[in-house]
Design an enzyme around this catalytic site. Structure first.
Site, PDB file in Angstrom:
ATOM      1  N   ARG A 164     -15.443   2.038   0.561  1.00 63.85           N
ATOM      2  CA  ARG A 164     -14.148   2.711   0.774  1.00 63.85           C
ATOM      3  C   ARG A 164     -12.982   1.719   0.729  1.00 63.85           C
ATOM      4  NH1 ARG A 164     -15.316   7.628   3.780  1.00 63.85           N
ATOM      5  NH2 ARG A 164     -13.333   7.561   4.883  1.00 63.85           N
ATOM      6  N   TRP A 198      -8.560   0.131   6.746  1.00 64.24           N
ATOM      7  CA  TRP A 198      -7.702   0.094   5.550  1.00 64.24           C
ATOM      8  C   TRP A 198      -6.287   0.215   6.098  1.00 64.24           C
ATOM      9  CZ3 TRP A 198      -7.587  -0.537   0.330  1.00 64.24           C
ATOM     10  CH2 TRP A 198      -6.533   0.003  -0.382  1.00 64.24           C
ATOM     11  N   ASN A 255      -9.304   6.745  11.975  1.00 62.18           N
ATOM     12  CA  ASN A 255      -9.049   6.782  10.532  1.00 62.18           C
ATOM     13  C   ASN A 255      -7.955   7.810  10.330  1.00 62.18           C
ATOM     14  OD1 ASN A 255      -9.031   6.825   7.775  1.00 62.18           O
ATOM     15  ND2 ASN A 255     -10.919   8.034   7.563  1.00 62.18           N
ATOM     16  N   GLY A 256      -6.811   7.384   9.794  1.00 63.20           N
ATOM     17  CA  GLY A 256      -5.715   8.336   9.550  1.00 63.20           C
ATOM     18  C   GLY A 256      -4.381   7.709   9.880  1.00 63.20           C
ATOM     19  N   GLU A 270       0.305   6.280 -21.257  1.00 63.57           N
ATOM     20  CA  GLU A 270      -0.745   6.221 -20.221  1.00 63.57           C
ATOM     21  C   GLU A 270      -1.982   6.978 -20.678  1.00 63.57           C
ATOM     22  OE1 GLU A 270      -1.348   4.483 -17.813  1.00 63.57           O
ATOM     23  OE2 GLU A 270      -2.869   5.588 -16.699  1.00 63.57           O
ATOM     24  N   GLU A 325      -9.357   2.476 -22.733  1.00 61.84           N
ATOM     25  CA  GLU A 325     -10.005   1.522 -21.800  1.00 61.84           C
ATOM     26  C   GLU A 325     -11.353   2.026 -21.306  1.00 61.84           C
ATOM     27  OE1 GLU A 325      -8.056   0.600 -18.115  1.00 61.84           O
ATOM     28  OE2 GLU A 325      -7.074   2.530 -18.028  1.00 61.84           O
TER      29      GLU A 325
END
Ligand code: AGP
Length: 614
Positions: free
Chosen positions: A27, A75, A101-102, A487, A494
């Site tokens: 993650r 994160w 988490n949040g 894009e 790619e």
């Protein structure tokens, strides 16, 4: 996204927690920690910046006993990645440990109130505010931890999955969820808790997905209990897992890229959250408002970026010039850094980078900074090198992007650029109220509109089979859709290795139209905008030369649709926001063609997720 793991049962908790954190490493994270109630009934927290392996080294020769604990990979959203900001966080007394988490959107207001009541804070995180609030409520009301959690969460605005353990209560984990996922695994005399099932599946395939507004009371000596904030029991639906760990990491999708394409409805909701007022009347990018004089007096804005981020910059140029009337130049960072550019203190340089580690972009930032320019960053990875090299910025908050081909980061970058243009345009008075409210209204609907576009997946998959063996592709667009053409072409080349070129549609007649024949597929982006009629003319020129055209149109279109060999319809939206919607079908087209060709879409040959070398 942060990762949460919890355990209570008859085994050594530490081993299960660490292994669970490893399972969640996919993650993406920048620090890790664990809280244990050890065999001496002490509540201890071990946490470090860096990787889970760093945490394991940190806990060597420390007391890691105990059969109950919670663990976390962070994160960063609020506060730099460092040991202090890592989770778990203690309450003031040290009797409660919490992981989260949040995002707690109203953490600043809650923090001020707690400081007023004598609380002090070690970290700069929103999470620490939550654990202190829970302890404050528990102390003030003389209530149980569960009651304190129920009362506290009613005061919280935001998204969270939390887990809490309390000294003196070595049998119980309390967990709660709103918008961020949480799963309980049920074993034989033991319970597991995690952000998703990957840390659980090797111990049990019996899981309960906690729903929004629910609190799980996980006690080793009792059956699982789930209640709401008013202590009303919730129905417990035990499900049997039938996915492998690898499938679970991808959320059930076959590839990270497809998972990330499909996450965009949610990730853009996270990107906009707290920045567009619920009534739609205000857009606030704090990094802009804190430096309003810079933006009000800027002589010029230079955008430096690479690859997909450079395409986002081209869209940002049109947004800023349209709404703020500030001249914008978009530069490849690799060219800018070696060109000895003319840059001054009156310039603002915006650096766009998902990874925040692209060497050319970092060098461009350092050069511009040495010339005295004001540097504003638009990054995804918090605390990344580029974000730390800027004077201010705005994170896109789309969560870690694992697939090498950028998808959700691109739409996140364009969304932040739209919010920047709206914020500055409002400050400068260069945007009229009606246009402002139209764009903001559509911005609020973008997450829902993207979910509508994602329903085109089957149609686009079928379409991809027709063009799997093409050797070349042309992508054409005008105005805001020209960068979308670039894009779309980059996505295809790619991951499928098919040569593809993006072009301004009007440029066809200056050479590329010589390429057109029945073997040349041409994607034309012809959604409703001020140059629509001109784009239709280009479409007719291609058809006159037997080109095969895939046309992207706004729902209800008849003219461009009538010229198309294959037509993809997307919902209408404000012209400056069209790139966010229009890029999604092109992401799906590239993905399915590459899959049809048996390519590794998550890790295409020769490519790296972050080009940290020149
Ligand atoms: C995008 O699909 C590519 N992976 C690549 O062009 C990427 O956008 C470019 O390397 C810039 O990366 P950054 O946004 O992390 O700086």
């Amino acid at each position: 996204m942060c990762g949460i793991v919890g355990y209570v049962g008859h085994r050594t908790a530490y081993d299960i927690l660490i292994k669970g954190l490893h399972r969640l490493e996919y993650r993406g994270y920048d620090s890790a920690g664990v809280a244990l109630i050890n065999d001496s009934s002490e509540l201890t927290v071990y946490k470090t910046k860096g990787k889970v392996a760093d945490l394991e080294r940190f806990t060597e020769n420390k007391d890691i006993s105990g059969s109950i604990g919670i663990a976390h990979t962070r994160w960063a959203t609020h506060g730099e990645p460092n040991d202090t900001n890592a989770h778990p966080h203690y309450s003031q007394s040290g009797n409660i440990a919490l992981i989260h988490n949040g995002i707690i959107e109203n953490y600043a207001v809650l923090k001020d109130a707690l400081i007023h009541n004598g609380y002090t804070f070690r970290s700069s995180t929103d999470t620490e505010v939550l654990v202190q609030l829970i302890e404050y409520v528990k102390t003030q009301n003389g209530c149980s931890l569960l009651e304190a959690v129920q009362i506290a969460l009613k005061k919280v605005i935001g998204a969270y999955a939390i887990a809490i353990i309390e000294k003196g209560n070595p049998d119980r984990i309390i967990a709660a969820r709103k918008s961020s996922p949480l799963v309980v695994g049920i074993g034989d005399g033991e319970f597991f808790l995690a952000s998703d099932a990957t840390p659980i599946v090797e111990y049990s395939n019996q899981v309960v997905y906690i729903n929004d507004g629910e609190i799980a009371v996980i006690d080793r000596n009792k059956p699982l209990q789930v209640v709401d904030f008013d202590n009303v029991s919730a129905e417990i639906n035990v499900k049997t897992l039938d996915m492998s760990i690898s499938q679970l990491e991808k959320g059930g999708y076959p590839h990270f890229m497809l998972k990330e394409i499909n996450e965009q409805g949610n990730t853009l909701f996270d990107c906009i959250r707290g920045r567009v007022s619920i009534d739609g009347k205000n857009v606030t990018l704090s990094g802009v408002l804190d430096n309003r004089e810079k933006f009000l007096n800027a002589r010029r804005i230079i955008i430096v970026a690479c690859g997909t981020s450079w395409h986002a910059g081209l869209i940002g140029k049109q947004m800023i010039e349209d709404m703020c009337r500030i001249p914008v130049e978009v530069e490849y960072a690799s060219e800018f850094r070696y060109r000895c550019p003319v840059v001054s203190e009156q310039d603002i340089v915006i650096a766009i980078s998902q990874s925040g580690e692209t060497a050319d972009t970092l060098a461009a930032v350092e050069l511009a900074r040495s010339c005295g320019a004001f540097i504003f960053g638009i990054c995804n990875v918090i605390g990344s090198s580029i974000s730390r090299a800027t004077h201010s910025g705005a994170y896109i908050h789309v969560g870690p992007e694992i697939g090498v081909a950028s998808t959700k980061a691109f739409t996140g970058q364009v969304t932040v650029l739209a919010m920047l243009a709206l914020t500055v345009g409002k400050l400068k008075g260069t945007i009229d109220d009606e246009y402002f409210h139209t764009v903001v209204r559509d911005l609020q609907h973008i997450p829902e509109l993207i979910k509508q576009v994602l329903k085109l997946d089957e149609q686009i998959n079928d379409l991809s089979k027709i063009f799997t063996y093409a050797h070349n592709f042309l992508y054409l667009g005008r105005g805001y859709n020209y960068p979308v053409a670039l894009e779309g072409a980059l996505k295809l080349k790619e991951i499928s290795y098919i040569h593809a070129e993006g072009y301004p549609a009007a440029e066809m007649k200056h050479g590329p139209i010589a390429l057109i024949d029945s073997d040349m597929p041409v994607v034309v982006i012809a959604t409703a905008d001020k140059v629509y009629e001109k784009t239709v003319s280009n479409l007719q020129e291609i058809k006159a030369r037997r080109g095969k055209v895939i046309v992207l149109v706004s729902k209800g279109d008849t003219v461009a649709k009538g010229l198309a060999d294959y037509c993809i319809e997307v919902p209408p939206v404000a012209e400056c926001l069209a790139p966010i919607l229009n890029s999604v079908p092109l992401q799906l087209l590239a993905y399915h063609i590459a899959i049809n060709k048996g390519k590794d879409v998550d890790q295409p040959r020769n490519l790296a997720k972050s080009v940290t070398v020149e």
